[in-house]
Design an enzyme around this catalytic site. Structure first.
Site, PDB file in Angstrom:
ATOM      1  N   GLY A 255       0.828  -1.208   0.000  1.00 42.92           N
ATOM      2  CA  GLY A 255       0.000   0.000   0.000  1.00 42.92           C
ATOM      3  C   GLY A 255       0.850   1.240   0.000  1.00 42.92           C
ATOM      4  O   GLY A 255       1.959   1.246  -0.529  1.00 42.92           O
ATOM      5  N   CYS A 258       1.901   5.649  -3.024  1.00 40.15           N
ATOM      6  CA  CYS A 258       2.483   5.611  -4.378  1.00 40.15           C
ATOM      7  C   CYS A 258       2.104   4.360  -5.176  1.00 40.15           C
ATOM      8  O   CYS A 258       1.519   4.460  -6.251  1.00 40.15           O
ATOM      9  CB  CYS A 258       3.993   5.710  -4.287  1.00 40.15           C
ATOM     10  SG  CYS A 258       4.527   7.164  -3.394  1.00 40.15           S
TER      11      CYS A 258
HETATM   12  C1  UGA Z   1       7.611   3.505  -3.313  1.00 37.23           C
HETATM   13  C2  UGA Z   1       8.869   3.058  -4.098  1.00 37.23           C
HETATM   14  O1  UGA Z   1       9.519   2.004  -3.391  1.00 37.23           O
HETATM   15  C3  UGA Z   1       9.846   4.236  -4.268  1.00 37.23           C
HETATM   16  O2  UGA Z   1      10.953   3.843  -5.064  1.00 37.23           O
HETATM   17  C4  UGA Z   1       9.105   5.382  -4.961  1.00 37.23           C
HETATM   18  O3  UGA Z   1       9.947   6.523  -5.117  1.00 37.23           O
HETATM   19  C5  UGA Z   1       7.893   5.769  -4.117  1.00 37.23           C
HETATM   20  O4  UGA Z   1       7.020   4.621  -3.988  1.00 37.23           O
HETATM   21  C6  UGA Z   1       7.160   6.880  -4.846  1.00 37.23           C
HETATM   22  O5  UGA Z   1       6.628   6.637  -5.926  1.00 37.23           O
HETATM   23  O6  UGA Z   1       7.212   8.025  -4.380  1.00 37.23           O
HETATM   24  P1  UGA Z   1       7.041   3.937  -0.726  1.00 37.23           P
HETATM   25  O7  UGA Z   1       5.652   4.285  -1.153  1.00 37.23           O
HETATM   26  O8  UGA Z   1       7.728   4.807   0.263  1.00 37.23           O
HETATM   27  O9  UGA Z   1       8.035   3.872  -1.994  1.00 37.23           O
HETATM   28  O10 UGA Z   1       6.941   2.482  -0.105  1.00 37.23           O
HETATM   29  P2  UGA Z   1       7.710   1.108  -0.309  1.00 37.23           P
HETATM   30  O11 UGA Z   1       8.885   1.023   0.566  1.00 37.23           O
HETATM   31  O12 UGA Z   1       7.910   0.846  -1.745  1.00 37.23           O
HETATM   32  O13 UGA Z   1       6.595   0.088   0.231  1.00 37.23           O
HETATM   33  C7  UGA Z   1       5.350  -0.055  -0.440  1.00 37.23           C
HETATM   34  C8  UGA Z   1       4.503  -1.116   0.213  1.00 37.23           C
HETATM   35  O14 UGA Z   1       5.062  -2.412  -0.018  1.00 37.23           O
HETATM   36  C9  UGA Z   1       4.355  -0.972   1.727  1.00 37.23           C
HETATM   37  O15 UGA Z   1       3.023  -1.250   2.097  1.00 37.23           O
HETATM   38  C10 UGA Z   1       5.323  -2.024   2.259  1.00 37.23           C
HETATM   39  O16 UGA Z   1       5.002  -2.488   3.538  1.00 37.23           O
HETATM   40  C11 UGA Z   1       5.174  -3.115   1.215  1.00 37.23           C
HETATM   41  N1  UGA Z   1       6.329  -4.032   1.148  1.00 37.23           N
HETATM   42  C12 UGA Z   1       7.561  -3.598   0.769  1.00 37.23           C
HETATM   43  C13 UGA Z   1       6.158  -5.383   1.427  1.00 37.23           C
HETATM   44  O17 UGA Z   1       5.026  -5.827   1.754  1.00 37.23           O
HETATM   45  N2  UGA Z   1       7.221  -6.220   1.330  1.00 37.23           N
HETATM   46  C14 UGA Z   1       8.461  -5.803   0.965  1.00 37.23           C
HETATM   47  O18 UGA Z   1       9.395  -6.636   0.875  1.00 37.23           O
HETATM   48  C15 UGA Z   1       8.638  -4.449   0.677  1.00 37.23           C
END
Ligand code: UGA
Length: 434
Positions: A255, A258
């Site tokens: 979620g 982004c």
């Molecule tokens: C994401 C991208 O990772 C960034 O590179 C991008 O710049 C950003 O969107 C954006 O477009 O501004 P972000 O929204 O901060 O970054 O979050 P993420 O770290 O990507 O995590 C997204 C979701 O995936 C979270 O709900 C997180 O808990 C979940 N996640 C992440 C998992 O369930 N497992 C994982 O191994 C990694």
């Protein structure tokens, strides 16, 4: 030191990080926002976003006189050589990105811009937006460059200053080179391309990450059915350099502000381009199913068909650890589904102050994790805050009604829980019944 005069419009996660980091690289940065209270707070160095290192960077920028904050874009641009647009592009009708903020800033500043300045679009915008902004600005001497940002919330400053790559796209090569030069000190690989391709990179990257997560969540489900352990499976996959260890942790669904928005936007764009992107659609659909599957998991762990009147404790409300951001949080989505089934929810999150009530009607937010455990039929961990690992688990066990923990992030040490007499239910891993 190479230094430019820069304006940054919008002081959200991306804008404030961009402004503070560019100032730390030696540029003179004026950041503008439309919210007078926020501008006043920032002028005195107060940063309300929970983002490691950002407050320090703002303070040092202010002290060095390289960073300032003003109200309204019109007051930031008059002397700028480069103007970054970092305004929100929320999900609009039918999933398409809502560009009204970008458009209204372009209208506001077009007659105030210095000759031959460069406009940089950092917001995630559909392919073709740079061209649209150029039309709105309507000046031959001004180029519009796409320079997507890849920082993650919770590590925004680190990601900005240690990028895997810089992507700069413009149909005028010299403008792209001027923008790329701003980052020269970072020494990152730089992709210089046309505007449309740069805009596409951002969507292609975020949607790929979403797809990777949906894939790993599906593999985790299959592991449960086949008696395999997803931790070992992803470790084995991740050593393949073509796959990598990152973004292989299953969870309650992905979620944040982004990934879901960008997936919907690219689906919209695909439809408009008459392209059936079924792979991306099922990436999104399986994320919805993942949330519902967590509810089923809770029911099975407690051994009930109905959650009506069942007290459940929730650990973690934000969309991931290390942030206070609740936008499109999978934790809240799962909590809402649990509440719809009649569960009574108490929740705790280290990043969400008690004062933030009305987060959702579904959860009563309390100030400590032990209060959450008290009298609960199960404790459900939804966000991977590391501090949950070191809770006093024997104390939690005493407080729980049923000694059951559903760990949707596979965060906890199941042996520690087992020793405390608690049964651990994870995602894609064998349950450890105590
Ligand atoms: C994401 C991208 O990772 C960034 O590179 C991008 O710049 C950003 O969107 C954006 O477009 O501004 P972000 O929204 O901060 O970054 O979050 P993420 O770290 O990507 O995590 C997204 C979701 O995936 C979270 O709900 C997180 O808990 C979940 N996640 C992440 C998992 O369930 N497992 C994982 O191994 C990694």
């Amino acid at each position: 030191m190479f230094s430019r005069r820069i304006a940054v419009v919008g002081t959200g996660y991306v804008g404030l990080t961009t402004g503070a980091c560019l100032a730390s690289l030696g540029h003179h940065v004026t950041c503008a926002d439309v919210d007078p209270a926020k501008v006043d707070r920032l002028k005195s160095g107060q940063v309300t976003i929970l983002e490691p290192g950002l407050e320090e960077l703002v303070a040092s920028g202010l002290a060095a006189g390289r960073l300032e904050f003003v109200l309204g874009a019109r007051n930031a641009v008059a002397e700028a050589e480069v103007i970054f647009l970092c305004v929100p592009t929320p999900m609009g009708q039918g999933g398409a990105a809502d560009l009204s903020a970008v458009e209204s800033v372009a209208e506001e500043i077009r007659n105030l811009l210095p000759e031959r300045c460069v406009i940089v679009n950092k917001s995630t915008v559909p392919v073709g937006t740079a061209a649209r902004v150029r039309d709105l600005i309507g000046r031959e001497d001004i180029a519009v460059v796409s320079n997507p940002e890849f920082l993650r919330e919770g590590s925004a400053v680190h990601d900005f200053l240690n990028p895997d790559r810089i992507v700069v796209g413009c149909d005028a090569q010299d403008a792209a080179e001027r923008v790329a030069a701003l980052y020269a000190r970072l020494g990152a690989p730089t992709v210089l391309t046309d505007a449309a391709s740069a805009e596409m990179v951002k969507y292609a990257a975020n949607c790929f990450l979403a797809m990777k997560l949906s894939y790993v969540n599906a593999i985790a489900e299959l592991c449960e059915r086949l008696g395999a352990d997803v931790n070992d499976v992803t470790e084995g996959m991740g050593y393949d350099r073509r796959i990598g260890q990152a973004f292989l942790n299953p969870g309650p669904g992905w979620g944040g502000s982004c990934l879901p928005k960008d997936v919907q936007a690219l689906l919209q764009v695909s439809e408009a381009a008459d392209f059936d992107f079924s792979l991306l659609r099922s990436t999104s659909d399986s994320n919805e199913r993942q949330r519902a599957r967590m509810v089923q998991k809770v029911k099975e762990a407690i051994g009930v068909d109905s959650l009506a009147g069942v007290r459940i404790g929730i650990l973690g409300l934000t969309f991931k650890a290390g942030t206070d951001d609740l936008r499109d949080s999978p934790s809240l989505a799962v909590a809402r589904l649990l509440a719809e089934e009649g569960a009574e929810l108490t929740g705790f999150d280290p990043g969400v102050p008690l004062a933030v009530t009305g987060v959702t009607d579904a959860v009563t937010v309390v100030g400590d994790p032990y209060q959450v455990a008290k009298g609960a039929a199960a404790l459900v961990l939804l966000t991977e805050w590391p501090e949950f690992r070191t809770l006093d688990w024997p104390r939690v066990a005493e407080l729980l009604d049923n000694k059951i923990v559903v760990d949707t992030r596979n965060l906890l040490d199941r042996d520690v829980l087992s020793r405390a007499g608690i049964s651990w239910h994870g995602v894609g891993r064998p349950t450890l019944v105590s």
